[in-house]
Scaffold this motif. Structure first.
Motif, PDB file in Angstrom:
ATOM      1  N   ALA A  96       0.822  -1.212   0.000  1.00  0.00           N
ATOM      2  CA  ALA A  96       0.000   0.000   0.000  1.00  0.00           C
ATOM      3  C   ALA A  96       0.856   1.262   0.000  1.00  0.00           C
ATOM      4  CB  ALA A  96      -0.930  -0.011   1.212  1.00  0.00           C
ATOM      5  N   LEU A  97       2.055   1.191   0.582  1.00  0.00           N
ATOM      6  CA  LEU A  97       2.943   2.345   0.627  1.00  0.00           C
ATOM      7  C   LEU A  97       3.817   2.486  -0.626  1.00  0.00           C
ATOM      8  CD1 LEU A  97       4.145   2.171   4.359  1.00  0.00           C
ATOM      9  CD2 LEU A  97       2.516   3.792   3.343  1.00  0.00           C
ATOM     10  N   GLY A  98       3.626   1.585  -1.611  1.00  0.00           N
ATOM     11  CA  GLY A  98       4.386   1.668  -2.851  1.00  0.00           C
ATOM     12  C   GLY A  98       5.828   1.247  -2.708  1.00  0.00           C
ATOM     13  N   ALA A  99       6.109   0.320  -1.794  1.00  0.00           N
ATOM     14  CA  ALA A  99       7.480  -0.117  -1.548  1.00  0.00           C
ATOM     15  C   ALA A  99       7.883  -1.315  -2.392  1.00  0.00           C
ATOM     16  CB  ALA A  99       7.659  -0.457  -0.072  1.00  0.00           C
ATOM     17  N   TYR A 100       6.981  -1.773  -3.270  1.00  0.00           N
ATOM     18  CA  TYR A 100       7.293  -2.902  -4.134  1.00  0.00           C
ATOM     19  C   TYR A 100       7.294  -2.459  -5.592  1.00  0.00           C
ATOM     20  CZ  TYR A 100       6.788  -6.002  -0.145  1.00  0.00           C
ATOM     21  OH  TYR A 100       6.956  -6.621   1.077  1.00  0.00           O
ATOM     22  N   GLY A 101       8.344  -2.777  -6.287  1.00  0.00           N
ATOM     23  CA  GLY A 101       8.534  -2.377  -7.678  1.00  0.00           C
ATOM     24  C   GLY A 101      10.020  -2.173  -7.929  1.00  0.00           C
ATOM     25  N   ILE A 102      10.447  -2.412  -9.145  1.00  0.00           N
ATOM     26  CA  ILE A 102      11.877  -2.358  -9.462  1.00  0.00           C
ATOM     27  C   ILE A 102      12.470  -1.000  -9.109  1.00  0.00           C
ATOM     28  CG2 ILE A 102      13.588  -2.531 -11.308  1.00  0.00           C
ATOM     29  CD1 ILE A 102      12.297  -5.161 -10.474  1.00  0.00           C
ATOM     30  N   ARG A 103      11.770   0.066  -9.423  1.00  0.00           N
ATOM     31  CA  ARG A 103      12.298   1.402  -9.114  1.00  0.00           C
ATOM     32  C   ARG A 103      12.327   1.648  -7.613  1.00  0.00           C
ATOM     33  NH1 ARG A 103      12.143  -0.397 -13.991  1.00  0.00           N
ATOM     34  NH2 ARG A 103      13.687   0.788 -15.145  1.00  0.00           N
ATOM     35  N   ALA A 104      11.343   1.121  -6.891  1.00  0.00           N
ATOM     36  CA  ALA A 104      11.334   1.266  -5.433  1.00  0.00           C
ATOM     37  C   ALA A 104      12.488   0.491  -4.803  1.00  0.00           C
ATOM     38  CB  ALA A 104       9.996   0.770  -4.873  1.00  0.00           C
ATOM     39  N   PHE A 105      12.814  -0.650  -5.349  1.00  0.00           N
ATOM     40  CA  PHE A 105      13.922  -1.438  -4.799  1.00  0.00           C
ATOM     41  C   PHE A 105      15.252  -0.711  -4.973  1.00  0.00           C
ATOM     42  CE2 PHE A 105      11.318  -5.397  -6.129  1.00  0.00           C
ATOM     43  CZ  PHE A 105      10.504  -5.241  -5.017  1.00  0.00           C
ATOM     44  N   ARG A 106      15.329   0.103  -6.007  1.00  0.00           N
ATOM     45  CA  ARG A 106      16.585   0.797  -6.305  1.00  0.00           C
ATOM     46  C   ARG A 106      16.812   1.970  -5.348  1.00  0.00           C
ATOM     47  NH1 ARG A 106      17.977   3.394 -12.247  1.00  0.00           N
ATOM     48  NH2 ARG A 106      20.178   3.817 -11.892  1.00  0.00           N
TER      49      ARG A 106
END
Length: 505
Positions: A96-106
């Motif tokens: 829900a906080l948008g912490a999952y995704g390739i750009r977020a991992f970076r």
């Protein structure tokens, strides 16, 4: 390989050809042999990160319980439920906080703060639930504090390592989707500019393809070269990695789009129609998006992301089990082949695999060694003198196909899929692809040992055009309707289909 690499390759190739006085080759032919880094599915990678973080939180809870409460409080169902609940809630909150995704991992620092906030919120929610449910006295406060501290440390360290790994892999292009653009002019330039404006879109343009003459189609658009026509794009996508094809033609050019799609739909790639420069405005839900660029979906790759993983694991695990179970039968067939005719036990034939790649397929040899047809240039017919007595039996019973389980374990074949045909396979003395329009669309998925066509009676000799047409129709139906349950259904029906031997010689 980035888009800038493509342009560098072209410049180098042109300079070399000029220096050596060689005749220029089409740009697509220059770039196609350059294979990019293998691509990692962002969807699958993100799912794996969720699973890892679920495991880390569960590990923190389990370790805290064993170290702090061992000998005093047993690991009862209440603690197990709490540990699994905290792990699940953490994944949901971070999502829900948008912490999952390739750009977020970076982005470690900005997203890391969300991870800390999310995990703190999870523990706050857990404490609140325990308070209102009057269950606080059933759980150790020391355990809760230790889970919070241990989980926080594990998540922060994991995110730091993740950011380093993802950044390194992104520099190598491992998460990029390679995009070929069909069309030119202002619409193509506007699309390229929109893609380039999104530094984190994960899209890399490899070039443009346009069927129009050079007088109406520029050789370079927004710095990207025109690599050829749509027919060149088909060959290009067969030889190098292309994930996505985007049309920049206006929707009003229906006839032209359909003509191009008739060539491109056989490829195992996603095809989209750009709506970026279109004056037609549909409801937002009508579009999918490449970053922030709206597109209309035309074709999707039939098996992608988690489907590829599920089917691959299923094939290798079940294939290995079948190979082990059927090894006595294979040994008996191999001895029969060896003892009844001189020559090798196995027959290796080159066939078309996924995306028209050439693969070596194994079979038990069913013909006399000096009459083996390695390209299937001549159809095997009833009473064919090239086939040995043992060969007739194993062909009719399909026992000659059992060595293809080795291909399945290697990853060349699937258990279920369109049957791989030999390079020169013919129907009524005509190559299959010349008989059926869109024949190569069968290769949008990995070929299989058995398939929907085979269990419906379309196996064996193809002495008429109708037989291969019906086989291809069934193959395309399978591709469009694939599911794990469909594969299981076909596998379950295959033994019964083997009794239908009227076309197998």
């Amino acid at each position: 390989m980035s888009a800038f690499d493509v342009r560098d390759i072209l410049k180098t190739a042109v300079a070399q050809q000029a220096g050596q006085g060689r005749e220029a080759v089409p740009p697509a032919e220059t770039i196609a042999p350059v294979r990019p880094e293998p691509v990692v599915s962002p969807v699958v990678f993100t799912g794996c990160v969720r699973a890892v973080e679920f495991g880390l939180v569960a590990l923190a809870g389990l370790c805290a319980q064993r170290w702090l409460l061992a000998g005093t409080v047993p690991l009862h169902l209440g603690y197990v439920g709490a540990i699994l609940g905290l792990a699940t809630l953490n994944v949901l909150v971070l999502q829900a906080l948008g912490a999952y995704g390739i750009r977020a991992f970076r982005a470690f620092f900005s997203v890391g703060a969300r991870v800390v906030l999310g995990w703190s919120l999870v523990m706050l929610l857990a404490a609140t639930m325990l308070f209102f449910a009057k269950l606080g006295d059933q759980y150790s406060r020391l355990w809760l504090m230790s889970v919070y501290g241990g989980g926080l440390a594990l998540l922060v360290v994991e995110r730091l390592a993740l950011s380093l790994v993802v950044s390194a892999q992104m520099r190598r292009g491992r998460f990029d989707r390679r995009v070929a653009i069909v069309g030119g002019g202002e619409a193509a330039e506007a699309l390229i500019r929109a893609i380039e404006a999104q530094s984190d879109s994960g899209l890399k343009v490899v070039g443009l393809f346009d069927d129009r003459s050079d007088g109406r189609s520029a050789d370079v658009v927004a710095g990207y070269p025109k690599l050829g026509t749509v027919s060149d794009l088909v060959a290009f996508a067969r030889r190098t990695k292309v994930d996505l094809i985007v049309f920049t033609l206006p929707i009003s050019a229906e006839a032209r789009i359909l003509q191009m799609l008739a060539k491109l739909w056989v490829l195992p790639v996603d095809i989209r129609l750009s709506a970026h420069a279109s004056k037609l405005r549909l409801r937002p839900r009508s579009y999918s998006y490449l970053g922030s660029v709206p597109v209309l979906d035309v074709f999707d790759r039939p098996i992608a992301d988690w489907d590829v993983v599920v089917k691959g694991v299923f094939d290798r695990v079940v294939g290995a089990v079948l190979l082990l179970m059927l090894s006595p039968v294979m040994l008996a067939v191999g001895l029969a082949v060896k003892l009844t005719s001189p020559g090798p036990v196995f027959f290796r034939q080159k066939r078309h695999g996924f995306n028209n790649e050439i693969i070596d397929v194994y079979k038990f040899r069913s013909m006399y060694v000096d009459q083996c047809d390695y390209t299937a240039a001549k159809v095997v017919t009833k009473g064919d003198p090239r086939v040995t007595p043992v060969g007739r039996f194993i062909r009719k019973s399909s026992l000659d196909e059992l060595p293809q389980l080795i291909n399945v374990v290697k990853g060349d074949l699937s258990l279920v899929g369109p049957r791989p045909h030999a390079l020169q396979a013919k129907a009524a003395n005509t190559l299959y692809d010349q008989v059926v329009d869109g024949y190569f669309a069968r290769h949008k998925v990995k070929p299989g040992i058995t398939g929907w066509a085979q269990i419906n009676g379309w196996r064996g000799e193809t002495d008429t055009n109708e037989k291969i047409q019906r086989r291809v129709e069934h193959d395309l139906y399978y591709i469009e309707n694939w599911s794990v349950f469909f594969d299981l259904q076909i596998l379950a029906m295959t033994p019964l289909a083997l009794f239908k031997t009227e076309n197998a010689y």
